[in-house]
Design a protein around this motif. Structure first.
Motif, PDB file in Angstrom:
ATOM      1  N   ALA A  80      46.412 -29.707  30.047  1.00  0.00           N
ATOM      2  CA  ALA A  80      45.778 -28.621  29.483  1.00  0.00           C
ATOM      3  C   ALA A  80      44.842 -29.548  28.269  1.00  0.00           C
ATOM      4  CB  ALA A  80      45.857 -27.887  29.236  1.00  0.00           C
ATOM      5  N   ILE A  81      45.649 -29.872  27.581  1.00  0.00           N
ATOM      6  CA  ILE A  81      44.787 -30.924  26.283  1.00  0.00           C
ATOM      7  C   ILE A  81      43.857 -32.503  26.562  1.00  0.00           C
ATOM      8  CG2 ILE A  81      45.087 -32.167  23.870  1.00  0.00           C
ATOM      9  CD1 ILE A  81      47.441 -30.354  23.539  1.00  0.00           C
ATOM     10  N   GLY A  82      44.947 -32.966  27.289  1.00  0.00           N
ATOM     11  CA  GLY A  82      43.889 -34.363  27.574  1.00  0.00           C
ATOM     12  C   GLY A  82      42.846 -34.417  28.304  1.00  0.00           C
ATOM     13  N   ALA A  83      43.551 -32.556  29.150  1.00  0.00           N
ATOM     14  CA  ALA A  83      42.354 -32.663  29.936  1.00  0.00           C
ATOM     15  C   ALA A  83      40.541 -31.772  29.534  1.00  0.00           C
ATOM     16  CB  ALA A  83      42.181 -32.657  31.581  1.00  0.00           C
ATOM     17  N   ALA A  84      40.299 -31.804  28.636  1.00  0.00           N
ATOM     18  CA  ALA A  84      40.287 -30.919  27.731  1.00  0.00           C
ATOM     19  C   ALA A  84      40.160 -29.373  27.978  1.00  0.00           C
ATOM     20  CB  ALA A  84      38.108 -31.772  27.990  1.00  0.00           C
ATOM     21  N   GLY A  85      41.003 -28.404  28.319  1.00  0.00           N
ATOM     22  CA  GLY A  85      41.444 -27.790  29.271  1.00  0.00           C
ATOM     23  C   GLY A  85      41.562 -26.222  28.153  1.00  0.00           C
ATOM     24  N   TRP A  98      43.380 -25.759  32.973  1.00  0.00           N
ATOM     25  CA  TRP A  98      42.842 -26.897  33.277  1.00  0.00           C
ATOM     26  C   TRP A  98      42.017 -27.416  34.728  1.00  0.00           C
ATOM     27  CZ3 TRP A  98      47.694 -27.087  33.204  1.00  0.00           C
ATOM     28  CH2 TRP A  98      48.652 -28.071  34.069  1.00  0.00           C
ATOM     29  N   SER A  99      41.087 -28.036  35.149  1.00  0.00           N
ATOM     30  CA  SER A  99      40.460 -28.678  35.520  1.00  0.00           C
ATOM     31  C   SER A  99      41.267 -28.453  37.337  1.00  0.00           C
ATOM     32  CB  SER A  99      39.564 -29.796  35.920  1.00  0.00           C
ATOM     33  OG  SER A  99      40.372 -30.953  35.747  1.00  0.00           O
ATOM     34  N   SER A 100      42.215 -28.793  37.351  1.00  0.00           N
ATOM     35  CA  SER A 100      42.876 -29.602  38.462  1.00  0.00           C
ATOM     36  C   SER A 100      44.358 -28.673  38.144  1.00  0.00           C
ATOM     37  CB  SER A 100      43.280 -30.870  38.885  1.00  0.00           C
ATOM     38  OG  SER A 100      44.397 -30.725  37.670  1.00  0.00           O
ATOM     39  N   GLY A 101      44.696 -27.381  37.190  1.00  0.00           N
ATOM     40  CA  GLY A 101      45.583 -27.283  37.682  1.00  0.00           C
ATOM     41  C   GLY A 101      46.059 -25.890  36.275  1.00  0.00           C
TER      42      GLY A 101
END
Length: 201
Positions: A80-85, A98-101
């Motif tokens: 989530a952190i890595g995908a700006a979630g 996040w966008s995909s999970g």
């Protein structure tokens, strides 16, 4: 040390959201990045955003390594952190989206909650962003801002201040304006470098 700028950003970026049955402290990394740009007046290039978030996720994994935190929890939050979630920590569970999970898990123990909450330090994003070089694009004459700015092949927003956080290493800045020859700068920048690119267009 958290500076005044970052404290102001935290006030606007760290919000309280309700997750039944308990209240959860929700941390949105997308909002943290946007708040940093708004307060600093700088544009973060896509490559820098990815690198800073990846470094922040690695920090989280490092801080929770060896602790009694399930690998599924650690991996979900890091993703989530890595995908700006966003990550929401409540007294009885954690949600990483996040966008995909999405991962939504109940805590196994009070210790697990405490370790994760302590490892989620929003100011780390700011610290990582500040390590990257800054390029200032100065275009004359201005106004209007009718030119295009491209950094390392990525189109970025042209702004009045012209402040950009760029990747460490080889950097190519290209500024174009209709009916003018392009302005091109190439160089190698290190951590913390500041470079001014003057363009007469």
């Amino acid at each position: 040390m958290i500076n005044t700028l970052w404290m102001a950003m935290m006030t606007s970026a760290l919000v309280i959201a309700t997750f039944a049955p308990a209240a959860a402290e929700e941390l949105s990394y997308e909002r943290l990045i946007s708040a940093w740009e708004n307060k600093s007046g700088e544009v973060i290039t896509p490559a820098v955003q990815k690198a800073a978030l990846r470094a922040t996720a690695e920090d989280f994994l490092s801080k929770t390594s060896g602790a009694r935190v399930r690998e599924e929890t650690r991996a979900g939050i890091a993703a989530a952190i890595g995908a700006a979630g966003l990550v929401a920590v409540s007294p009885d569970s954690v949600t990483a989206r996040w966008s995909s999970g999405e991962v939504n898990l109940k805590w196994d123990s009070v210790e697990e909650n405490a370790v994760v909450a302590k490892a989620l330090q929003p100011e780390l994003v700011s610290l990582h962003l500040e390590q990257f070089p800054r390029v200032t694009v100065v275009v004359k004459p201005v106004p209007p801002i009718d030119y295009l700015v491209e950094i390392n092949g990525e189109n970025v927003e042209a702004t009045e201040k012209g402040f950009y956080r760029v990747s460490i290493g080889d950097v190519v800045v290209r500024v174009t304006r209709k009916r003018h020859s392009e302005c091109l700068w190439k160089g190698t920048l290190k951590e913390g470098d500041q470079q001014v690119v003057n363009c007469k267009l």
